[in-house]
Design a protein around this motif. Structure first.
Motif, PDB file in Angstrom:
ATOM      1  N   HIS A  78      -0.376   7.964   2.347  1.00  0.00           N
ATOM      2  CA  HIS A  78      -0.093   9.400   2.276  1.00  0.00           C
ATOM      3  C   HIS A  78      -0.584  10.015   3.588  1.00  0.00           C
ATOM      4  O   HIS A  78      -1.764   9.902   3.932  1.00  0.00           O
ATOM      5  CB  HIS A  78      -0.822  10.015   1.084  1.00  0.00           C
ATOM      6  CG  HIS A  78      -0.614  11.494   0.942  1.00  0.00           C
ATOM      7  ND1 HIS A  78      -1.283  12.230   0.007  1.00  0.00           N
ATOM      8  CD2 HIS A  78       0.175  12.371   1.607  1.00  0.00           C
ATOM      9  CE1 HIS A  78      -0.915  13.492   0.097  1.00  0.00           C
ATOM     10  NE2 HIS A  78      -0.034  13.597   1.065  1.00  0.00           N
ATOM     11  N   GLU A  84       0.829  -1.206   0.000  1.00  0.00           N
ATOM     12  CA  GLU A  84       0.000   0.000   0.000  1.00  0.00           C
ATOM     13  C   GLU A  84       0.863   1.256   0.000  1.00  0.00           C
ATOM     14  O   GLU A  84       1.929   1.281   0.610  1.00  0.00           O
ATOM     15  CB  GLU A  84      -0.911   0.021   1.225  1.00  0.00           C
ATOM     16  CG  GLU A  84      -1.871  -1.146   1.293  1.00  0.00           C
ATOM     17  CD  GLU A  84      -2.660  -1.165   2.576  1.00  0.00           C
ATOM     18  OE1 GLU A  84      -3.787  -1.676   2.529  1.00  0.00           O
ATOM     19  OE2 GLU A  84      -2.177  -0.683   3.618  1.00  0.00           O
ATOM     20  N   PHE A  85       0.360   2.287  -0.679  1.00  0.00           N
ATOM     21  CA  PHE A  85       0.969   3.614  -0.621  1.00  0.00           C
ATOM     22  C   PHE A  85       0.152   4.436   0.356  1.00  0.00           C
ATOM     23  O   PHE A  85      -1.031   4.683   0.138  1.00  0.00           O
ATOM     24  CB  PHE A  85       0.986   4.277  -1.997  1.00  0.00           C
ATOM     25  CG  PHE A  85       1.364   5.738  -1.948  1.00  0.00           C
ATOM     26  CD1 PHE A  85       2.620   6.131  -1.510  1.00  0.00           C
ATOM     27  CD2 PHE A  85       0.457   6.714  -2.311  1.00  0.00           C
ATOM     28  CE1 PHE A  85       2.966   7.482  -1.446  1.00  0.00           C
ATOM     29  CE2 PHE A  85       0.786   8.059  -2.255  1.00  0.00           C
ATOM     30  CZ  PHE A  85       2.048   8.439  -1.822  1.00  0.00           C
ATOM     31  N   GLU A 118      -3.115   3.946  -2.779  1.00  0.00           N
ATOM     32  CA  GLU A 118      -2.962   2.870  -3.751  1.00  0.00           C
ATOM     33  C   GLU A 118      -2.788   1.553  -3.009  1.00  0.00           C
ATOM     34  O   GLU A 118      -2.119   1.506  -1.986  1.00  0.00           O
ATOM     35  CB  GLU A 118      -1.730   3.089  -4.633  1.00  0.00           C
ATOM     36  CG  GLU A 118      -1.806   4.272  -5.543  1.00  0.00           C
ATOM     37  CD  GLU A 118      -0.510   4.477  -6.335  1.00  0.00           C
ATOM     38  OE1 GLU A 118       0.295   3.524  -6.429  1.00  0.00           O
ATOM     39  OE2 GLU A 118      -0.312   5.584  -6.812  1.00  0.00           O
TER      40      GLU A 118
END
Length: 85
Positions: free
Chosen positions: A36, A33-34, A47
């Motif tokens: 933020h 996973e991204f 993402e």
């Protein structure tokens, strides 16, 4: 025991009671996973990439059987459910 996921041509059916719509699914997923973080430190996952997935059990919500779940042809089931057949 692992189960196969339904797709565009197949769906789950409980051979015990005939259920086609309600199932409890236990699965294990491995993802990347991204994340933020905003300036206040709150994260948002922007993402997700699915690396692996294993369906461990599928249980009928109506009769609670997990040994009777089968993959059936979606079109054959739809034809059986159509009035007049």
């Amino acid at each position: 025991m692992t189960a196969s996921l339904p797709d565009a041509t197949n769906r789950w059916r409980c051979a015990g009671c005939g259920n086609l719509t309600r199932f409890d699914v236990t699965r294990t997923r491995r993802t990347t996973e991204f994340w933020h973080f905003d300036l206040a430190g709150e994260p948002v996952v922007e993402e997700t990439e699915l690396l692996t997935e294993t369906v461990e059990t599928v249980t009928c919500r109506w009769c609670t059987r997990s040994d009777a779940i089968e993959l059936v042809d979606r079109n054959a089931v739809d034809a059986e459910a159509t009035p007049g057949n």
